[in-house]
Design a protein around this motif. Structure first.
Motif, PDB file in Angstrom:
ATOM      1  N   TRP A   8      34.635  39.550  41.332  1.00  0.00           N
ATOM      2  CA  TRP A   8      34.229  40.135  40.058  1.00  0.00           C
ATOM      3  C   TRP A   8      34.654  41.600  39.914  1.00  0.00           C
ATOM      4  CZ3 TRP A   8      31.271  36.923  43.004  1.00  0.00           C
ATOM      5  CH2 TRP A   8      30.992  35.675  42.441  1.00  0.00           C
ATOM      6  N   PHE A  67      29.741  35.834  47.635  1.00  0.00           N
ATOM      7  CA  PHE A  67      30.992  35.080  47.569  1.00  0.00           C
ATOM      8  C   PHE A  67      31.399  34.714  48.991  1.00  0.00           C
ATOM      9  CE2 PHE A  67      31.933  39.572  47.759  1.00  0.00           C
ATOM     10  CZ  PHE A  67      32.952  39.668  48.694  1.00  0.00           C
ATOM     11  N   ARG A  83      34.599  32.328  44.933  1.00  0.00           N
ATOM     12  CA  ARG A  83      33.198  32.323  44.495  1.00  0.00           C
ATOM     13  C   ARG A  83      32.459  31.132  45.100  1.00  0.00           C
ATOM     14  NH1 ARG A  83      35.616  32.404  39.160  1.00  0.00           N
ATOM     15  NH2 ARG A  83      34.544  30.431  38.955  1.00  0.00           N
TER      16      ARG A  83
END
Length: 111
Positions: A8, A67, A83
């Protein structure tokens, strides 16, 4: 230092993350049926391979999301980052003992 690529936030220094242990350890389906020895195995026993190993990491000073990372335990090279909702990517591992075709025995015998 490791450079981990948060799915992210992008690449960040290892100091922004915390290690969460081995990835892909399923919770027992019927935890009430486990013996003390089985609970101990679930809580404390983990693989310790030489080579690619799937781990969980959390970006603790960034987005605070968990993750998975596949990291080579010999070279510390990060082979994949994905992920939790993504499948583990196929990473070729080191050859197993049955894959050895030649023996290191100077006499030429097989082990």
């Amino acid at each position: 230092m490791l450079l981990l690529n948060c799915p992210w936030c992008g690449p960040r220094d290892e100091t922004e993350y915390h290690y969460g242990g081995q990835a892909h350890i399923p919770f027992p389906e019927t935890p009430g049926d486990l013996t003390d020895e089985q609970w101990a195995e679930y809580v404390f026993y983990r693989d310790n391979p030489k080579g690619p190993f799937a781990e969980r990491w959390v970006h603790s000073t960034g987005c605070r999301r968990w993750f998975n990372v596949v990291r080579d335990t010999v070279t510390y090279e990060v082979l994949a980052v994905y992920r939790l909702d993504e499948p583990r990517p196929e990473i070729p591992g080191p050859p197993g003992p049955n894959d050895l075709r030649q023996s290191a025995d100077p006499a030429g015998g097989n082990r």
